[in-house]
Design a protein around this motif. Structure first.
Motif: not given
Length: 482
Positions: A185-186, A225-229, A250-253
């Motif tokens: 997620a980060v 190429g997907a980003d962290t979001l 955690y991931a959705l927040e």
């Protein structure tokens, strides 16, 4: 919504392994209290547990505990069986008895922490793990246990530190999996590196290997190429489907904090995950509706949440609004049926179930839900329930649960011979299907075959990890033993 079931294999019933663990700490150093050599009692119990004959294994272990009054090993093994069965109070008792014999026995303390966690006593579980990390920091998985409690408390920074501390003391694949989910997620590259390292190992237990595959598949489905979001969003939804609620939160927040504008779908999933994790969620559902007033998803999740909180009128209102927005969605009608059922309106519940079946087409899960509804309420058995169950087994001839429901309905309708045939077929397909075992026990008891009925009820007590039929089976055993 699909479900990916993850079972905890942290505490398998491997008695000789537990004996060896009792003799040395995680780094091979002697513990303060020695234990006796395992004898034929432990070996016999291990064999019985391997065959899922848990009640017999417990009886053997209790005999071993009586034979070795200074050893905690048999009692820890008893506790492990009860943990596996999710009989938390019995597990707590066994581990406390073990600690009364050997207060410095980390296996007993770890088991007690798990028993507390199963009861929702997170503060007590946390205290146990904190004591263990201070007294036996090299005991296998001790910081992982601490991290799992911190996750339950939604204390994510503390959970990460605990998992990292575990790896600093001794590498634990389970802790690494948790770190991979948190990192996804980060810090997506770091998460992928952790997963690659785990994938190269050959010693992963099956359930952890399944979790690893699931997370890898989730990340592999990301576009190039997907980003962290994007990763945080996709992992969060995947963790909802896996029912890993704190990780989903955690991931959705993390995704929400990276958004430039509110996202109704993401807020709806976050609200649902928070509700399942025991945190406040109504405000998130409201924000989700405001962000996307045309979406039925926030109303659907809020309806489930309100039903589970027994706010049935409010739940019905939300689901009616959702159906108005999305009248071709079978899942909305299924949830509406559950609300009306909880309100005692079986006729409207049946109509909603039938509408869900109509909309679902070939998805037999909705037909199974309809038959289950009929069976639980013994409702319209002859004219509607049995025909629906027979249609279901014709559509899914290898579905053990469908045969179990058909057998129970036939038994309710006085068709004992047909009922036994259906229930035996269910058990051919799935020998440990507890609903079929319980229904067969009821049938055998009704026709006077008490010894065979007693055997079926004992299987239910041993194997009903969800606890749906266990109490009734225990009462039946008491009745037959009078």
């Amino acid at each position: 919504m699909g479900q990916f079931k993850i079972q905890n294999s942290k505490f398998k019933i491997l008695l000789l392994v537990w004996f060896l663990s009792a003799c040395t700490a995680g780094n091979g150093s002697p513990l303060a209290t020695p234990t006796p050599t395992p004898d034929r009692y432990l070996e016999t119990a291990d064999a019985l547990a391997a065959e899922h004959r848990y009640a017999e294994a417990v009886a053997v272990l209790e005999a071993a505990a009586a034979r070795h009054p200074d050893s905690a090993v048999p009692l820890v093994a008893v506790g492990q069986i009860y943990l596996l069965q999710r009989r938390w109070l019995l597990a707590e008792d066994a581990f406390n008895r073990a600690l009364a014999r050997q207060p410095d026995y980390p296996a007993a303390s770890a088991g007690l922490a798990e028993a507390y966690l199963g009861q929702g006593r997170d503060a007590d579980a946390l205290r146990q793990w904190q004591i263990l990390t201070a007294t036996h920091p090299d005991w296998p998985g001790v910081f992982t246990g601490l991290g799992r409690v911190r996750l339950r408390q939604l204390a994510f920074d503390e959970a990460r530190r605990a998992f990292l501390a575990q790896q600093a003391h001794s590498f634990d694949p389970e802790a690494e999996w948790y770190l991979a989910v948190l990192d996804s997620a980060v810090d997506l590259p770091r998460a992928r590196a952790r997963l690659e390292g785990l994938a190269s190992r050959t010693d992963l237990p099956p359930e952890l290997a399944a979790r690893l595959d699931y997370l890898q598949d989730t990340l592999d489905a990301l576009p190039a190429g997907a980003d962290t979001l994007a990763a945080a969003r996709q992992v969060g939804i995947a963790m909802v489907q896996a029912q890993e609620w704190p990780l989903a939160v955690y991931a959705l927040e993390s995704a929400r904090q990276a958004l430039a504008a509110p996202d109704g779908e993401l807020l709806a999933f976050l609200g649902y995950a928070r509700a399942r994790a025991g945190a406040p969620a109504l405000e998130l559902f409201e924000r989700a509706r405001q962000a996307d007033p045309r979406s039925s998803l926030p109303l659907y999740f809020e309806g489930i949440y309100l039903r589970e909180q027994k706010a049935l009128q409010a739940a019905e209102d939300r689901l009616a609004q959702a159906i108005a927005l999305d009248p071709e969605n079978a899942a909305l009608f299924l949830e509406y049926a559950r609300v009306r059922e909880a309100m005692g309106d079986l006729a409207t519940a049946e109509a909603a179930h039938l509408k869900a079946v109509e909309l679902a087409g070939d998805d037999t899960a909705f037909r199974l839900a309809l038959v289950d509804f009929y069976a639980r309420h013994s409702y319209r058995v002859r004219e509607a329930a049995i025909p629906a169950a027979r249609a279901l087994v014709e559509a899914e001839p290898d579905n053990a649960e469908a045969y179990s429901l058909l057998g129970w309905l036939e038994l309710l309708n006085g068709q004992s011979t047909a009922a036994e045939k259906s229930l035996r077929r269910a058990l051919e397909l799935d020998p440990e299907l507890v609903s079929a075992r319980y229904h067969l026990g009821r049938l055998l008891e009704a026709v006077g075959q008490t010894e065979l009925a007693r055997r079926e009820y004992q299987h239910v007590v041993d194997w009903d990890f969800a606890g749906i039929y266990r109490d009734d089976a225990l009462k039946a055993l008491q009745r037959l033993n009078r």
